[in-house]
Design an enzyme around this catalytic site. Sequence first.
Site, short mmCIF file in Angstrom:
data_model
loop_
_atom_site.label_atom_id
_atom_site.label_comp_id
_atom_site.label_asym_id
_atom_site.label_seq_id
_atom_site.Cartn_x
_atom_site.Cartn_y
_atom_site.Cartn_z
N ASP A 13 0.81 -1.22 0.00
CA ASP A 13 0.00 0.00 0.00
C ASP A 13 0.84 1.27 0.00
OD1 ASP A 13 -2.28 -1.69 0.27
OD2 ASP A 13 -1.85 -1.82 2.40
N LYS A 16 1.91 2.19 -5.04
CA LYS A 16 2.53 1.67 -6.27
C LYS A 16 1.61 1.86 -7.47
CE LYS A 16 2.99 -2.44 -4.50
NZ LYS A 16 2.59 -2.20 -3.10
N GLY A 40 -4.46 -4.70 -4.31
CA GLY A 40 -5.44 -3.74 -4.81
C GLY A 40 -4.72 -2.48 -5.22
N HIS A 41 -4.75 -2.18 -6.51
CA HIS A 41 -4.10 -0.96 -7.00
C HIS A 41 -5.18 0.06 -7.33
CE1 HIS A 41 0.05 -2.66 -8.39
NE2 HIS A 41 -0.13 -2.67 -7.09
N GLN A 224 1.93 -6.08 -3.04
CA GLN A 224 2.35 -6.10 -1.63
C GLN A 224 3.65 -5.30 -1.46
OE1 GLN A 224 1.49 -9.58 -2.92
NE2 GLN A 224 -0.57 -8.91 -2.57
P1 IMP Z 1 -2.52 -12.90 2.18
O1 IMP Z 1 -1.66 -12.33 1.11
O2 IMP Z 1 -3.99 -12.75 1.91
O3 IMP Z 1 -2.13 -14.30 2.51
O4 IMP Z 1 -2.26 -12.04 3.52
C1 IMP Z 1 -1.02 -12.09 4.23
C2 IMP Z 1 -0.67 -10.73 4.78
O5 IMP Z 1 -0.36 -9.84 3.71
C3 IMP Z 1 -1.80 -10.04 5.57
O6 IMP Z 1 -1.21 -9.28 6.60
C4 IMP Z 1 -2.42 -9.12 4.54
O7 IMP Z 1 -3.08 -8.02 5.15
C5 IMP Z 1 -1.19 -8.69 3.78
N1 IMP Z 1 -1.47 -8.27 2.39
C6 IMP Z 1 -1.75 -9.06 1.34
N2 IMP Z 1 -1.91 -8.32 0.23
C7 IMP Z 1 -1.73 -7.05 0.58
C8 IMP Z 1 -1.71 -5.82 -0.16
O8 IMP Z 1 -1.91 -5.76 -1.37
N3 IMP Z 1 -1.44 -4.69 0.58
C9 IMP Z 1 -1.18 -4.74 1.91
N4 IMP Z 1 -1.17 -5.86 2.62
C10 IMP Z 1 -1.43 -7.00 1.97
#
Ligand code: IMP
Length: 428
Positions: A13, A16, A40-41, A224
Site C-alpha cells: 500500500d 505503487k 489492490g491498486h 504487496q
Molecule cells: P494474504 O496475502 O492474503 O495471505 O495475507 C497475508 C498478509 O499480507 C496479511 O497481513 C495481509 O493483510 C497482507 N497483504 C496481502 N496483500 C496485501 C496488499 O496488497 N497490501 C497490503 N497488505 C497485503
Amino acid sequence: MSTVVITGAQWGDEGKGKIVDLLTEDADYIVRYQGGHNAGHTVVIGDEEFILHLIPSGILRPGKKCVIGNGVVIDPHALLTEIDGLREKGIEVKDNLFISGRAHIIMPYHRAIEKESEKQKGSLRIGTTGRGIGPTYADKMARVGIRVVDILDEEILMEKLMINIQEMNYFLERLYGVKGFVLDEVYKEYTGYAARLRDFAGDTSVLLNQALAEGKNILFEGAQGTHLDVDHGTYPYVTSSNATAGGACTGSGVGPTEINKVVGVVKAYTTRVGSGPFPTELKDATGEFLRDKGREYGATTGRPRRCGWFDVLATRYAARVNGFTGMAITKLDVLDDLDEIKICTGYSFEGKIYSEMPSELKVLEGCEPVLESIEGWKVSTSGISKYEELPLNAKKYIERIKDLIGVEVDIISTGFRRDETIILRKIF
Ligand code: IMP
C-alpha cells in the site's frame, strides 16, 4: 529497450498503483509477477477511480500489453469479474491481456482451508485477505497445484481434482468439522472458467523475451511490499510470494541480466494491514490523523490500515534486498498539517540499539523506535509538481530520507492524480 521493476519498500500500500500508472506511459508491456487478487491498486484517471486486483493497471491505457506472469496465483472468478467490470466501463480487454499457462489457480478449497486455519490460530492468525493465496502457493510448492494449462485440459483437471479434493475434504471435514467440496461441482465450475480464459493463456516468457529482443520497454509491477515477502518479510506475518524484485524474474521467465532498474515505492510514512510487528506504529491521535488524511483503508478488504512514522531500518533493508536504483516517495502531502514529523533511525530492545532490521519477531514486536524529529512545513504541498516549489522543511525531510537510505529519489508524489507528481529523474 529498458526494463524496470517497481516494488513496495514497506508493508504494501505504498502507492505503487499511481507510480505504475505513471510509468506505464513509456512502457510497452506491463507485467504482474507475484501475488493474486489480495492486491489492490487504485488508479485515478480524471474523475474516475479504478481499483484493480489482478490485471496490471496498464490495461487502462490503449495500446499497452498486460501480462499476468507465472508467479501470480489466479482466482478465475475474480479475474473474469475484473475483466467484465473493465469492459462495462468501456475499457478494452482482448488481445492486450496475456496470462501465463504456468500460473497457478486458486481453487475454492484453498479459500476454505485458509478460513478455517486462520480461525483455528486465534490470536496468532496472520490476518490474511482471505483470498486463498497462502494455500495455493503451498500447493504449488508441494507440487500438487493446478495451473492455467491444467484447467484447459479436462482430463488433467479431473485427475488432479480427484486427488486434491479427497485430501482437502479430509482436512475440512475431519480436522475442521466443516463441509467439504463435491468433485463434479468444482470440475464443472472450473471447466466453465477455462472456456473463457483459453484465449488469454500462453507462454508469456516467450512473449516477453521476444519483446526484449524487439527493444520494447517492460515494466514489472510488484504487489504487496518487501516486508510482506515470504523470504525477506516479517515472517510469518507475510504473504506467500516473493514481492521483492527478484520475484520479477522467477515470476515472469525473464532473466536477471535483463533487468535495468529497480524503483522502490516508499510512502512518506508507514502503514500496514493485517497482523504482525510494526515498530513505528502510532496508536494515538497522530496515527488516526494519518489514516484519515491518507485515506488509509485497504483497497481489497476495506480494513483500516495501521499507521506510523517513517522507518529507516525497514526501508534501508528494502533498498538492500531489492537493489533499489531509485525511490519514488509517495503521499508527502499527507504530512502537510503536522507540527512535527518523526523518523525512526533505530530500534531499542533490552538495552541494545539495532541499526539494521532484525529477523527475530520478539525484537520487532518488543522494541521501541529511536526517533529523530523534523519540523513540519505546515503549508499545502498538494499537487506540487516542481521540486523548487516544495516548502523548505519538506525538502529537508526528503533529503534526510535520501541520505539515511542512501538511494536517490526519482519521483515524489503529492496527490492521487497523475499530474500531482514531481519527476526528478526519468525512469525509462
Ligand atoms: P494474504 O496475502 O492474503 O495471505 O495475507 C497475508 C498478509 O499480507 C496479511 O497481513 C495481509 O493483510 C497482507 N497483504 C496481502 N496483500 C496485501 C496488499 O496488497 N497490501 C497490503 N497488505 C497485503
